[in-house]
Design a protein around this motif. Structure first.
Motif, PDB file in Angstrom:
ATOM      1  N   UNK A  93       0.873  -1.170   0.000  1.00  0.00           N
ATOM      2  CA  UNK A  93       0.000   0.000   0.000  1.00  0.00           C
ATOM      3  C   UNK A  93       0.914   1.225   0.000  1.00  0.00           C
ATOM      4  N   UNK A  94       0.703   2.105  -0.940  1.00  0.00           N
ATOM      5  CA  UNK A  94       1.578   3.261  -1.128  1.00  0.00           C
ATOM      6  C   UNK A  94       1.074   4.482  -0.378  1.00  0.00           C
ATOM      7  N   UNK A  95       1.989   5.227   0.227  1.00  0.00           N
ATOM      8  CA  UNK A  95       1.666   6.547   0.758  1.00  0.00           C
ATOM      9  C   UNK A  95       1.992   7.558  -0.335  1.00  0.00           C
ATOM     10  N   UNK A  96       0.973   8.207  -0.875  1.00  0.00           N
ATOM     11  CA  UNK A  96       1.141   9.140  -1.997  1.00  0.00           C
ATOM     12  C   UNK A  96       0.957  10.570  -1.492  1.00  0.00           C
ATOM     13  N   UNK A  97       2.089  11.278  -1.325  1.00  0.00           N
ATOM     14  CA  UNK A  97       2.046  12.662  -0.860  1.00  0.00           C
ATOM     15  C   UNK A  97       2.703  13.606  -1.870  1.00  0.00           C
ATOM     16  N   UNK A  98       2.960  13.105  -3.070  1.00  0.00           N
ATOM     17  CA  UNK A  98       3.630  13.878  -4.119  1.00  0.00           C
ATOM     18  C   UNK A  98       2.621  14.631  -4.982  1.00  0.00           C
ATOM     19  N   UNK A 139       1.830   6.399   8.395  1.00  0.00           N
ATOM     20  CA  UNK A 139       2.846   5.412   8.023  1.00  0.00           C
ATOM     21  C   UNK A 139       2.538   3.996   8.522  1.00  0.00           C
ATOM     22  N   UNK A 140       1.977   3.801   9.718  1.00  0.00           N
ATOM     23  CA  UNK A 140       1.669   2.427  10.145  1.00  0.00           C
ATOM     24  C   UNK A 140       0.639   1.716   9.270  1.00  0.00           C
ATOM     25  N   UNK A 141      -0.021   2.452   8.395  1.00  0.00           N
ATOM     26  CA  UNK A 141      -1.067   1.850   7.555  1.00  0.00           C
ATOM     27  C   UNK A 141      -0.601   1.570   6.125  1.00  0.00           C
ATOM     28  N   UNK A 142       0.681   1.842   5.829  1.00  0.00           N
ATOM     29  CA  UNK A 142       1.189   1.637   4.475  1.00  0.00           C
ATOM     30  C   UNK A 142       2.475   0.823   4.518  1.00  0.00           C
ATOM     31  N   UNK A 160       8.958  11.050  14.976  1.00  0.00           N
ATOM     32  CA  UNK A 160       9.288  10.112  13.907  1.00  0.00           C
ATOM     33  C   UNK A 160      10.367   9.142  14.368  1.00  0.00           C
ATOM     34  N   UNK A 161      10.084   7.837  14.194  1.00  0.00           N
ATOM     35  CA  UNK A 161      11.069   6.838  14.588  1.00  0.00           C
ATOM     36  C   UNK A 161      10.668   5.445  14.164  1.00  0.00           C
ATOM     37  N   UNK A 162      11.271   4.469  14.782  1.00  0.00           N
ATOM     38  CA  UNK A 162      11.079   3.076  14.382  1.00  0.00           C
ATOM     39  C   UNK A 162       9.635   2.600  14.547  1.00  0.00           C
ATOM     40  N   UNK A 163       8.949   3.090  15.548  1.00  0.00           N
ATOM     41  CA  UNK A 163       7.610   2.574  15.819  1.00  0.00           C
ATOM     42  C   UNK A 163       6.649   2.843  14.670  1.00  0.00           C
ATOM     43  N   UNK A 164       6.644   4.071  14.134  1.00  0.00           N
ATOM     44  CA  UNK A 164       5.706   4.377  13.055  1.00  0.00           C
ATOM     45  C   UNK A 164       6.124   3.727  11.738  1.00  0.00           C
ATOM     46  N   UNK A 165       7.361   3.232  11.669  1.00  0.00           N
ATOM     47  CA  UNK A 165       7.848   2.590  10.434  1.00  0.00           C
ATOM     48  C   UNK A 165       7.848   1.064  10.527  1.00  0.00           C
ATOM     49  N   UNK A 166       7.203   0.534  11.545  1.00  0.00           N
ATOM     50  CA  UNK A 166       7.320  -0.897  11.838  1.00  0.00           C
ATOM     51  C   UNK A 166       6.810  -1.803  10.722  1.00  0.00           C
ATOM     52  N   UNK A 167       5.817  -1.335   9.948  1.00  0.00           N
ATOM     53  CA  UNK A 167       5.269  -2.167   8.875  1.00  0.00           C
ATOM     54  C   UNK A 167       5.736  -1.732   7.486  1.00  0.00           C
ATOM     55  N   UNK A 168       6.645  -0.777   7.445  1.00  0.00           N
ATOM     56  CA  UNK A 168       7.141  -0.291   6.160  1.00  0.00           C
ATOM     57  C   UNK A 168       8.073  -1.306   5.503  1.00  0.00           C
ATOM     58  N   UNK A 169       7.937  -1.425   4.193  1.00  0.00           N
ATOM     59  CA  UNK A 169       8.831  -2.289   3.414  1.00  0.00           C
ATOM     60  C   UNK A 169       9.886  -1.487   2.677  1.00  0.00           C
ATOM     61  N   UNK A 170       9.502  -0.279   2.200  1.00  0.00           N
ATOM     62  CA  UNK A 170      10.415   0.438   1.323  1.00  0.00           C
ATOM     63  C   UNK A 170      10.177   1.937   1.357  1.00  0.00           C
ATOM     64  N   UNK A 171      11.267   2.692   1.538  1.00  0.00           N
ATOM     65  CA  UNK A 171      11.262   4.143   1.372  1.00  0.00           C
ATOM     66  C   UNK A 171      12.102   4.459   0.137  1.00  0.00           C
ATOM     67  N   UNK A 172      11.535   5.241  -0.791  1.00  0.00           N
ATOM     68  CA  UNK A 172      12.209   5.578  -2.046  1.00  0.00           C
ATOM     69  C   UNK A 172      12.370   7.088  -2.126  1.00  0.00           C
ATOM     70  N   UNK A 173      13.527   7.543  -2.600  1.00  0.00           N
ATOM     71  CA  UNK A 173      13.777   8.976  -2.741  1.00  0.00           C
ATOM     72  C   UNK A 173      14.246   9.293  -4.153  1.00  0.00           C
ATOM     73  N   UNK A 174      13.793  10.459  -4.646  1.00  0.00           N
ATOM     74  CA  UNK A 174      14.219  10.890  -5.974  1.00  0.00           C
ATOM     75  C   UNK A 174      13.836  12.325  -6.238  1.00  0.00           C
ATOM     76  N   UNK A 175      14.053  12.775  -7.467  1.00  0.00           N
ATOM     77  CA  UNK A 175      13.759  14.130  -7.957  1.00  0.00           C
ATOM     78  C   UNK A 175      14.796  15.160  -7.544  1.00  0.00           C
TER      79      UNK A 175
END
Length: 509
Positions: free
Chosen positions: A201-206, A243-246, A265-280
């Motif tokens: 599930x993607x977090x789309x904030x762009x 973030x815990x929902x994506x 912001x820290x490890x707890x809210x990122x516990x279910x994250x698989x991938x963070x991508x950066x660009x642009x």
């Protein structure tokens, strides 16, 4: 299997079997299913056809980020119109140029925007429809009276799907023509190397007027047949809450620096994250390391541009190297070359040139510029400077075209200089980018006044905002007696960048 190479048809083959499956959820919890978005895109498609947005005609769009705007994009694909999104920050002078150059048949705008001038649009032979920030307007009113089914336009890989304008250092913005094949091949490559899964599930904030938010984020999600949490804009507190929902987030470096600035912001809210991508924009080593230490996640940085979509990516399973943009995508060839296009040895610094199914079809109505940007063997000259290390990782070391990337958006100095140079009392100017902790690079203008002119830095910065999007306006202005020049009379921007490099540095305590 259908032979239709329309991007929508390719994406639709991977939509979930359950039509009621969610496609997007807004910040307030409202959900739109695949079925709802399919029906709305069909209704909008019929509305556009009735308004003369036939296959091959340009559909110009300057609207806020809404689910209806996503349906509008899908509708354009389904009817074979050429989708042409514009930054919502563009001013009147800018949009008038785009109207003249692109000659759209239909223009969809947010009421109150610089483009929302029906007489201006009529004078350019187009019809105006509206779509406001709440997803309402004449476009949706007309769409509700249309049937909820439509026959998707059939085309081949070379058919143009979209035109995205990219500014030049020596002239007006150019329209990069991207085909259905360019976009579908890139989506497939990213889907493969980033290992998209059925649970994602993607977090789309762009923003959705830019390659990153429109093509990279949206197309890969649709190709995966999964859902996204759809935010109107980036807000650090809201992102931390969600973030815990994506499982996947795509962002510009500014997103990550702002998350790190929050003590929540820290490890707890990122516990279910698989991938963070950066660009642009370039991700600093400092941000890369701080993010890993804070969350336990290693950001995956990739490299792309309007004319080529995504070009390289750090690997999913192997080492993600700070300061590197990884390896060429499947099917993409990349070389480091000298000014004549001759490949250089490993480790040598030179121009980055690329070739593959992701490379655009050329610049709209500009065959001369198109020809000048390609080598005889088909490689596209990116204008970026880089090297390939001993492990095969690509490193970007500079930009030969003086491009500034501020907050993930491209700023071309010549365009800003052209505005400043027309201001009363200005003799000449030079615009540069210097390090900025939040935006990556901040726009700085160095201005020379005419003899006797009474110039003020603040007024110069404010005047540029009347003609250009706010992100292009200088964040700092310096008045000088003369600009540094070399023996050939060329302004030495490297010296200016060195002189003003600490402009946005935090004051020492």
């Amino acid at each position: 299997m259908s032979s239709n190479r329309n991007l929508f048809a390719i994406l639709a083959r991977n939509f979930p079997k359950d039509p009621g499956a969610p496609l997007l959820e807004t910040a307030n919890g409202a959900v739109r299913s695949y079925h709802e978005m399919l029906e709305l895109s069909a209704r909008i498609g019929r509305t556009l056809l009735a308004a003369s947005a036939k296959p091959g005609e340009r559909l110009m769009v300057q609207v806020e980020k809404t689910p209806e705007a996503i349906a509008l994009y899908l509708a354009a694909l389904r009817i074979g119109a050429i989708y042409l999104p514009l930054n919502t920050g563009y001013r009147r002078d800018e949009v008038e140029y785009f109207l003249t150059d692109a000659a759209p048949k239909v223009v969809v705008v947010t009421p109150g925007s610089p483009l929302a001038d029906e007489s201006l649009i009529k004078d350019h032979g187009a019809r105006m429809l509206t779509l406001d920030a709440e997803g309402r307007g004449s476009l949706i009113d007309a769409a509700q009276r249309q049937p909820a089914e439509i026959e998707d336009f059939e085309c081949d890989d070379a058919t143009i799907a979209a035109i995205l304008y990219t500014s030049g250092t020596t002239g007006k913005p150019k329209g990069a023509m991207l085909s259905h094949g360019n976009l579908s091949s890139n989506a497939a490559a990213l889907h493969e190397i980033w290992r998209f899964e059925p649970r994602d599930r993607l977090l789309h904030a762009l923003p959705i007027f830019h390659t990153h938010g429109l093509f990279v984020a949206l197309n890969t999600t649709l190709l995966n047949g999964t859902s996204m949490v759809f935010l109107k804009h980036f807000d650090a507190a809201e992102v931390i809450r969600l973030l815990p929902r994506v499982t996947v987030m795509m962002g510009v470096p500014t997103f990550y620096t702002r998350l790190l600035a929050s003590p929540e912001f820290g490890r707890d809210c990122c516990r279910d994250m698989r991938l963070f991508i950066s660009g642009s924009a370039p991700l600093t080593v400092e941000t890369f390391n701080a993010f890993k230490e804070r969350t336990g996640h290693t950001i995956l940085e990739r490299y792309g541009m309007t004319e080529a979509n995504m070009i390289t990516s750090n690997p999913y399973q192997r080492d993600r190297v700070a300061g590197s943009v990884g390896f060429p995508l499947p099917g993409v060839s990349l070389r480091i070359a000298d000014d004549q296009g001759k490949p250089l040895k490993q480790g040598e610094v030179g121009g980055i040139e690329v070739k593959g199914p992701n490379i655009f079809q050329g610049y709209w109505r500009n065959p001369e510029k198109t020809k000048s940007e390609f080598r005889a063997d088909g490689f596209f000259i990116t204008g970026d400077v880089g090297r390939i290390d001993e492990r095969g990782y690509v490193h970007i070391v500079g930009r030969s075209k003086d491009l500034i990337i501020s907050g993930g958006f491209n700023v071309y100095p010549k365009e800003v200089e052209s505005v400043i140079d027309t201001l009363p009392g200005v003799a000449e100017s030079a615009v540069i980018g210097v390090p900025h902790a939040d935006f990556g690079e901040g726009v700085v203008a160095v201005v020379v006044g005419k003899p006797g002119a009474q110039l003020a830095e603040k007024q110069i910065a404010e005047a540029t905002r009347d003609h250009l999007a706010a992100y292009k306006a200088p964040k700092a202005v310096f008045l000088v007696e003369q600009l540094p020049r070399n023996a050939m009379g060329k302004v030495e921007k490297a010296k200016l960048r060195e002189t003003y490099k600490a402009t946005f540095a935090a004051p020492r305590r």
